[in-house]
Enzyme design. Structure first.
Site, PDB file in Angstrom:
ATOM      1  N   LYS A  15      21.536 -53.602  73.473  1.00  0.00           N
ATOM      2  CA  LYS A  15      22.733 -54.041  74.198  1.00  0.00           C
ATOM      3  C   LYS A  15      23.754 -52.918  74.229  1.00  0.00           C
ATOM      4  CE  LYS A  15      24.721 -56.790  70.315  1.00  0.00           C
ATOM      5  NZ  LYS A  15      25.174 -58.148  69.939  1.00  0.00           N
TER       6      LYS A  15
ATOM      7  N   LYS B 248      19.463 -52.770  69.228  1.00  0.00           N
ATOM      8  CA  LYS B 248      19.780 -54.141  69.623  1.00  0.00           C
ATOM      9  C   LYS B 248      19.604 -54.370  71.116  1.00  0.00           C
ATOM     10  CE  LYS B 248      23.272 -55.355  66.176  1.00  0.00           C
ATOM     11  NZ  LYS B 248      24.704 -55.728  66.035  1.00  0.00           N
TER      12      LYS B 248
HETATM   13  N1  C2G Z   1      29.563 -65.263  65.443  1.00  0.00           N
HETATM   14  C1  C2G Z   1      30.047 -66.559  65.203  1.00  0.00           C
HETATM   15  N2  C2G Z   1      30.348 -67.354  66.241  1.00  0.00           N
HETATM   16  C2  C2G Z   1      30.192 -66.911  67.514  1.00  0.00           C
HETATM   17  C3  C2G Z   1      29.724 -65.610  67.762  1.00  0.00           C
HETATM   18  C4  C2G Z   1      29.413 -64.793  66.700  1.00  0.00           C
HETATM   19  O1  C2G Z   1      30.193 -66.971  64.036  1.00  0.00           O
HETATM   20  N3  C2G Z   1      30.501 -67.763  68.536  1.00  0.00           N
HETATM   21  C5  C2G Z   1      29.229 -64.425  64.293  1.00  0.00           C
HETATM   22  C6  C2G Z   1      27.766 -64.006  64.280  1.00  0.00           C
HETATM   23  O2  C2G Z   1      26.964 -65.036  63.710  1.00  0.00           O
HETATM   24  C7  C2G Z   1      27.812 -62.742  63.424  1.00  0.00           C
HETATM   25  C8  C2G Z   1      29.198 -62.165  63.743  1.00  0.00           C
HETATM   26  O3  C2G Z   1      29.967 -63.212  64.356  1.00  0.00           O
HETATM   27  O4  C2G Z   1      27.755 -63.098  62.043  1.00  0.00           O
HETATM   28  C9  C2G Z   1      29.131 -60.981  64.687  1.00  0.00           C
HETATM   29  O5  C2G Z   1      28.466 -61.401  65.856  1.00  0.00           O
HETATM   30  P1  C2G Z   1      27.752 -60.284  66.757  1.00  0.00           P
HETATM   31  O6  C2G Z   1      28.714 -59.198  67.044  1.00  0.00           O
HETATM   32  O7  C2G Z   1      27.030 -60.974  67.869  1.00  0.00           O
HETATM   33  O8  C2G Z   1      26.687 -59.714  65.710  1.00  0.00           O
HETATM   34  P2  C2G Z   1      25.137 -59.456  65.956  1.00  0.00           P
HETATM   35  O9  C2G Z   1      24.936 -58.808  67.272  1.00  0.00           O
HETATM   36  O10 C2G Z   1      24.461 -60.717  65.633  1.00  0.00           O
HETATM   37  O11 C2G Z   1      24.829 -58.318  64.857  1.00  0.00           O
HETATM   38  O12 C2G Z   1      22.711 -56.319  61.158  1.00  0.00           O
HETATM   39  C10 C2G Z   1      23.280 -57.511  61.667  1.00  0.00           C
HETATM   40  C11 C2G Z   1      23.731 -57.324  63.086  1.00  0.00           C
HETATM   41  O13 C2G Z   1      24.591 -56.207  63.192  1.00  0.00           O
HETATM   42  C12 C2G Z   1      24.433 -58.587  63.590  1.00  0.00           C
END
Ligand code: C2G
Length: 129
Positions: free
Chosen positions: A47, A45
């Site tokens: 990050k 990712k």
């Molecule tokens: N999310 C949300 N609202 C936000 C931030 C995040 O609804 N303001 C949701 C994202 O859409 C995701 C979940 O919270 O469904 C987790 O967000 P992240 O930790 O940023 O996940 P991500 O890096 O997108 O990883 O295989 C899939 C990946 O692991 C997803």
């Protein structure tokens, strides 16, 4: 029992993450969170999370709406996870809209509205002001 599964890093856990998890859990009776490992974050990712996997796992496990936390170590594990954990519904925020439709052969796929005004990036930027 309707089992729901979702994936993410959940770093600097905030109410947008929690709202997603609560809505995901409300779709069924049991919520599994596949939590991105530190290696997966770094290698796939691009990050680096502020909190380690163990710290993030402890926080997510403390949420009443979460029943099980498993590691997410690769993009490809979703298909096998759905079988292994008998997941009925796969949930992601709609920033992933359409990206996981291939899972529809195995379970329901639901994209939930992302909480627009909050993000880990915004938190970090606001703290630097
Ligand atoms: N999310 C949300 N609202 C936000 C931030 C995040 O609804 N303001 C949701 C994202 O859409 C995701 C979940 O919270 O469904 C987790 O967000 P992240 O930790 O940023 O996940 P991500 O890096 O997108 O990883 O295989 C899939 C990946 O692991 C997803």
């Amino acid at each position: 029992m309707i089992k729901v599964i979702t994936y993410g890093t959940f770093d600097l856990l905030h109410y947008g993450h929690i709202r997603l998890l609560q809505r995901a859990r409300a779709l069924g009776d049991y919520l599994i969170v596949a939590l991105s490992t530190d290696e997966f974050n770094r290698n796939e990712k691009g990050k680096v999370s502020y909190f380690t996997y163990e710290e993030r796992k402890n926080m997510i496990e403390a949420l009443r709406c979460v029943d099980l936390v498993i590691p997410e170590t690769c993009w490809e594990q979703k298909l096998t996870d759905i079988d292994e954990y008998n997941a009925d519904i796969f949930v992601m925020g709609n920033d992933w809209e359409g990206k996981f439709d291939f899972l529809k052969e195995k379970c329901d796929v639901v994209y939930l509205e992302r909480t627009p005004e909050i993000s880990t990036t915004k938190i970090k930027n606001d703290l630097m002001k």
